[in-house]
Design an enzyme around this catalytic site. Structure first.
Site, PDB file in Angstrom:
ATOM      1  N   ASP A  30       0.844  -1.192   0.000  1.00 23.57           N
ATOM      2  CA  ASP A  30       0.000   0.000   0.000  1.00 23.57           C
ATOM      3  C   ASP A  30       0.882   1.246   0.000  1.00 23.57           C
ATOM      4  OD1 ASP A  30      -3.204   0.543   0.980  1.00 23.57           O
ATOM      5  OD2 ASP A  30      -1.793   2.208   1.145  1.00 23.57           O
ATOM      6  N   ILE A  31       0.493   2.246  -0.771  1.00 23.65           N
ATOM      7  CA  ILE A  31       1.298   3.459  -0.918  1.00 23.65           C
ATOM      8  C   ILE A  31       1.283   4.317   0.361  1.00 23.65           C
ATOM      9  CG2 ILE A  31      -0.474   5.042  -1.830  1.00 23.65           C
ATOM     10  CD1 ILE A  31       1.556   5.768  -4.058  1.00 23.65           C
ATOM     11  N   ASN A  87     -12.990  -3.143   2.309  1.00 22.45           N
ATOM     12  CA  ASN A  87     -13.961  -2.054   2.385  1.00 22.45           C
ATOM     13  C   ASN A  87     -14.918  -2.152   1.207  1.00 22.45           C
ATOM     14  OD1 ASN A  87     -12.978  -0.717   4.732  1.00 22.45           O
ATOM     15  ND2 ASN A  87     -11.293   0.128   3.532  1.00 22.45           N
ATOM     16  N   VAL A  96     -10.919   3.025  -3.695  1.00 20.30           N
ATOM     17  CA  VAL A  96     -10.542   2.458  -4.997  1.00 20.30           C
ATOM     18  C   VAL A  96     -11.550   1.355  -5.333  1.00 20.30           C
ATOM     19  CG1 VAL A  96      -8.782   1.271  -6.346  1.00 20.30           C
ATOM     20  CG2 VAL A  96      -8.099   2.986  -4.656  1.00 20.30           C
ATOM     21  N   HIS A 100     -10.358  -5.164  -3.240  1.00 21.16           N
ATOM     22  CA  HIS A 100      -9.020  -5.457  -2.710  1.00 21.16           C
ATOM     23  C   HIS A 100      -9.115  -5.833  -1.240  1.00 21.16           C
ATOM     24  CE1 HIS A 100      -9.818  -1.129  -2.448  1.00 21.16           C
ATOM     25  NE2 HIS A 100      -9.189  -1.151  -1.288  1.00 21.16           N
ATOM     26  N   HIS A 102      -7.025  -5.800   2.280  1.00 20.33           N
ATOM     27  CA  HIS A 102      -5.897  -5.212   3.006  1.00 20.33           C
ATOM     28  C   HIS A 102      -5.334  -6.265   3.969  1.00 20.33           C
ATOM     29  CE1 HIS A 102      -6.854  -0.802   2.287  1.00 20.33           C
ATOM     30  NE2 HIS A 102      -8.035  -1.323   2.020  1.00 20.33           N
TER      31      HIS A 102
HETATM   32  P1  5GP Z   1      -9.785   1.486   0.267  1.00 18.29           P
HETATM   33  O1  5GP Z   1     -10.111   2.627   1.183  1.00 18.29           O
HETATM   34  O2  5GP Z   1     -10.395   1.663  -1.111  1.00 18.29           O
HETATM   35  O3  5GP Z   1     -10.124   0.164   0.891  1.00 18.29           O
HETATM   36  O4  5GP Z   1      -8.214   1.477   0.156  1.00 18.29           O
HETATM   37  C1  5GP Z   1      -7.493   1.830  -0.983  1.00 18.29           C
HETATM   38  C2  5GP Z   1      -6.029   1.738  -0.624  1.00 18.29           C
HETATM   39  O5  5GP Z   1      -5.277   1.928  -1.804  1.00 18.29           O
HETATM   40  C3  5GP Z   1      -5.569   2.793   0.392  1.00 18.29           C
HETATM   41  O6  5GP Z   1      -5.029   2.162   1.539  1.00 18.29           O
HETATM   42  C4  5GP Z   1      -4.520   3.595  -0.387  1.00 18.29           C
HETATM   43  O7  5GP Z   1      -3.425   4.002   0.409  1.00 18.29           O
HETATM   44  C5  5GP Z   1      -4.112   2.623  -1.485  1.00 18.29           C
HETATM   45  N1  5GP Z   1      -3.672   3.276  -2.697  1.00 18.29           N
HETATM   46  C6  5GP Z   1      -4.274   4.318  -3.340  1.00 18.29           C
HETATM   47  N2  5GP Z   1      -3.610   4.648  -4.456  1.00 18.29           N
HETATM   48  C7  5GP Z   1      -2.545   3.785  -4.526  1.00 18.29           C
HETATM   49  C8  5GP Z   1      -1.472   3.645  -5.471  1.00 18.29           C
HETATM   50  O8  5GP Z   1      -1.361   4.349  -6.474  1.00 18.29           O
HETATM   51  N3  5GP Z   1      -0.562   2.667  -5.206  1.00 18.29           N
HETATM   52  C9  5GP Z   1      -0.654   1.862  -4.110  1.00 18.29           C
HETATM   53  N4  5GP Z   1       0.312   0.940  -3.942  1.00 18.29           N
HETATM   54  N5  5GP Z   1      -1.651   1.980  -3.207  1.00 18.29           N
HETATM   55  C10 5GP Z   1      -2.589   2.932  -3.416  1.00 18.29           C
END
Ligand code: 5GP
Ligand code: ZN
Length: 113
Positions: A30-31, A87, A96, A100, A102
């Site tokens: 994760d970034i 999520n 996103v 996915h 986590h």
């Molecule tokens: P969500 O809230 O949708 O469950 O989590 C999306 C995750 O994607 C977040 O933890 C966010 O930090 C990660 N994320 C967003 N953009 C990028 C990216 O460009 N690269 C990577 N490696 N992670 C990302």
């Protein structure tokens, strides 16, 4: 899907730190990590949310959890503990819309919201 961040990561159009890849699944760091270990696991096939995985494709979830087990062990958090979460839609904070998982660990995590 052309306008999806994670599809672009799968295609290599956006760089990522990959930790696992096979024909069906990609795992990458994760970034914005919420812990010393924070890895995302995605199916290579695009599904916007967990709701969108059809019954016929549910075995994919087992496969992803098998990879979560493997990576948890390899990153050394399998015994100390970790959190796995998906999520889904607005109230969860999903940002996103490519489903996915986590995997977060490497420190004591706070209570779930
Ligand atoms: P969500 O809230 O949708 O469950 O989590 C999306 C995750 O994607 C977040 O933890 C966010 O930090 C990660 N994320 C967003 N953009 C990028 C990216 O460009 N690269 C990577 N490696 N992670 C990302
Ligand atoms: Zn996608």
């Amino acid at each position: 899907m052309t306008d999806c961040l994670f599809c672009k990561i799968i295609a290599g159009e956006i760089p990522s730190e990959k930790v696992y890849e096979d024909d069906d699944i990609l795992a990458f760091k994760d970034i914005a990590p919420k812990g010393p270990v924070h890895i995302l696991f995605i199916p290579k096939k695009h599904y916007a949310t967990l709701n969108d995985i059809p019954e016929a494709d549910l075995p994919l979830i087992s496969k992803i959890h098998g990879i979560v087990q493997k990576i948890a062990k390899e990153t050394g958090v399998d015994q100390t503990g970790y959190r796995t979460l998906v999520n889904t839609n607005k109230n969860s904070g999903q940002i996103v819309f490519h489903v996915h998982w986590h995997l977060i660990g490497g420190k004591k995590l706070g209570p779930m919201a």
